[in-house]
Design an enzyme around this catalytic site. Structure first.
Site: not given
Length: 506
Positions: A332, A444
């Site tokens: 991310c 994630h």
């Protein structure tokens, strides 16, 4: 209506979240339909539900312990600090804006109360028991007028309150007495018992203090819970990173940069559970050393954290190690940092309109006002990171990001996302550099996938001349066993008959 119990603390990080998790598991074991609830959570560890809503990680853990699919009604308000006393405010899973502490507490917080009431009403109708978690301390007098998470919720639920104190840090008795003294009489009446948490040693030596506490406060001590190490249960926020000190160096060492605004560091808990693997969080001023893998984690303020790497010299250390053959993964915000440039024309995260990246990937990221939040399914087809020829479908994870990343040249994607929020799609995610040493991804939880995680760990082992591991760790089964272990310890530490009496459960 459901029966209720609420855990409030004498301060932050006293163990409310873990004890709430334990009670959810205990009540489930006792054949009750139980649900966790926290009206307002402040944390950078978040999760995306099946419907794409964002909520606090602690309530996800509690839902798992209760045997439930997480839903945003369990945590209707989530605050994600961005820096400079500001937070992104998320209500029922969706961002409603970024506010200063003053703006939120003096105006918006009480507007959110109606949403909280509706969530409580819904949970009362669907469950037998609601286990409610407070935040910080109910005795923070400067915040009480606009409280929507402690005593106001106890009255609204309505719920008897157990006051939790952390004895490991010292001053537990004084904190209990002081907290009760600062409460209004009607609030004090809601407190029906005390839990002493994180106790080490011989409980018989503590008994005189417990007798004094009961006599002084007029409140029973419901139990003394021992200090529990290596729980293997996801943590709520970065305060808990102070406790994540490796016991020793394993055969494989993974260094995670502890960024000032680190988020979703639970991405690496599954790696830490692997045999022979040490996950070390590199704090400011600590050297990166010579790890087998560097990880740049997620961040709530990517440009500020990138500037932190530059100020502290970690950018030069990273580039030197990668040039020498050390692999690196960015997830991310960490993925965004690996690129050539990060742009924030709308000042979405900070006042930094443009920041140079580490230039390890041919990507440019631009922040947009709208956040992307999805649970995803993905596949990995021999993407080449660490020389992996690993093919796997049905990898599970989730996206939480405001950046849109574009490629400045031909790239090899890390994964192909095949569904978002349950809808089929075909979307290239992330990048793997041609030499297989650098990978970035928006997914994630990618290391929670057992076979993929083991493939990465084995690739690191082979690079060191170590034999690959054969048996794959089942992370979900391990989690469930940890919930059972936690519940057993807490059940044996509490006066359950007294607790059920306080709740009005026969």
């Amino acid at each position: 209506m459901a029966k209720t119990i609420m855990l409030q603390g004498t301060g932050s990080h006293v163990g409310k979240s873990i004890l709430t998790t334990a009670l959810c598991r205990i009540f489930r074991q006792d054949a009750m339909r139980v649900v966790p609830f926290k009206a307002q959570n402040m944390a950078l560890n978040s999760y995306v539900t099946k419907t794409g809503g964002e909520m606090g990680r602690a309530q996800v853990v509690q839902a798992e312990a209760a045997g439930l699919e997480p839903v945003v009604e369990m945590n209707p308000v989530l605050l994600k600090p961005t820096g400079n006393a500001c937070s992104q405010v998320i209500v029922l899973g969706r961002p409603v804006g970024t506010m200063s502490a003053k703006e939120y507490h003096s105006g918006y917080s009480t507007q959110a109360l109606q949403v909280i009431k509706e969530c409580l009403r819904k949970l009362h109708a669907e469950y037998d028991v609601i286990v409610i978690e407070g935040a910080g301390s109910p005795a923070e007098v400067n915040l009480k007028a606009n409280d929507i998470v402690n005593m106001r919720i106890a009255k609204l639920a309505p719920a008897p309150v157990l006051l939790v104190a952390d004895i490991d840090r010292g001053g537990a008795l004084a904190s209990v007495v002081g907290t009760l003294e600062l409460l209004e009489p009607d609030e004090r009446d809601l407190v029906k018992g005390i839990i002493i948490n994180k106790f080490r040693g011989d409980i018989s030596l503590l008994q005189p203090a417990l007798d004094f506490l009961e006599q002084k406060t007029g409140k029973p001590v419901v139990g003394v819970v021992p200090y529990l190490e290596h729980l293997g249960i996801d943590d709520e926020d970065s305060v808990s990173l102070d406790d994540k000190r490796p016991d020793g160096r394993g055969e494989v060492e993974i260094a995670v940069l502890r960024l000032p605004k680190i988020s979703n560091f639970t991405d690496f808990d599954a790696l830490a559970s692997e045999a022979g693997v040490t996950v070390r969080y590199v704090r400011q001023g600590e050297p990166l050393g010579k790890p087998d893998l560097i990880v740049l984690p997620g961040s709530k303020n990517t440009t500020e954290d990138l500037l932190y790497l530059r100020r502290s010299g970690y950018d030069r250390e990273i580039l030197r190690l990668v040039d020498a053959g050390t692999p690196i993964v960015g997830i991310c915000g960490g993925y965004q940092m690996l690129g050539r440039e990060i742009r924030d024309p709308y000042r979405t995260e900070s006042d930094n309109e443009r920041v140079d990246g580490l230039r390890l990937l041919d990507t440019v990221t631009t922040f947009a006002p709208e956040k992307i939040t999805h649970q995803v399914t993905a596949r990995c087809i021999s993407h080449g990171f660490l020389g992996l020829g690993h093919d796997e479908t049905d990898l599970q994870g989730y996206e939480i990001h405001m950046g849109r990343t574009e490629f400045t040249g031909p790239v090899q994607p890390a994964f192909i996302i095949t569904s978002r929020s349950g809808k089929p799609c075909y979307h290239a995610d992330g990048v793997v550099r041609s030499d297989g040493l650098v990978m970035g991804t928006y997914i994630h939880g990618i290391f929670d996938n057992d076979k993929y995680r083991r493939a990465v760990v084995n690739a690191l082992r082979v690079r060191k001349g170590l034999a690959p591991l054969a048996t794959v760790t089942d992370i979900q089964a391990k989690k469930q066993a940890n919930y059972d272990r936690l519940a057993e310890v807490v059940r044996n530490s509490l006066n359950m008959e007294l607790l059920y009496h306080i709740m009005g459960v026969r």
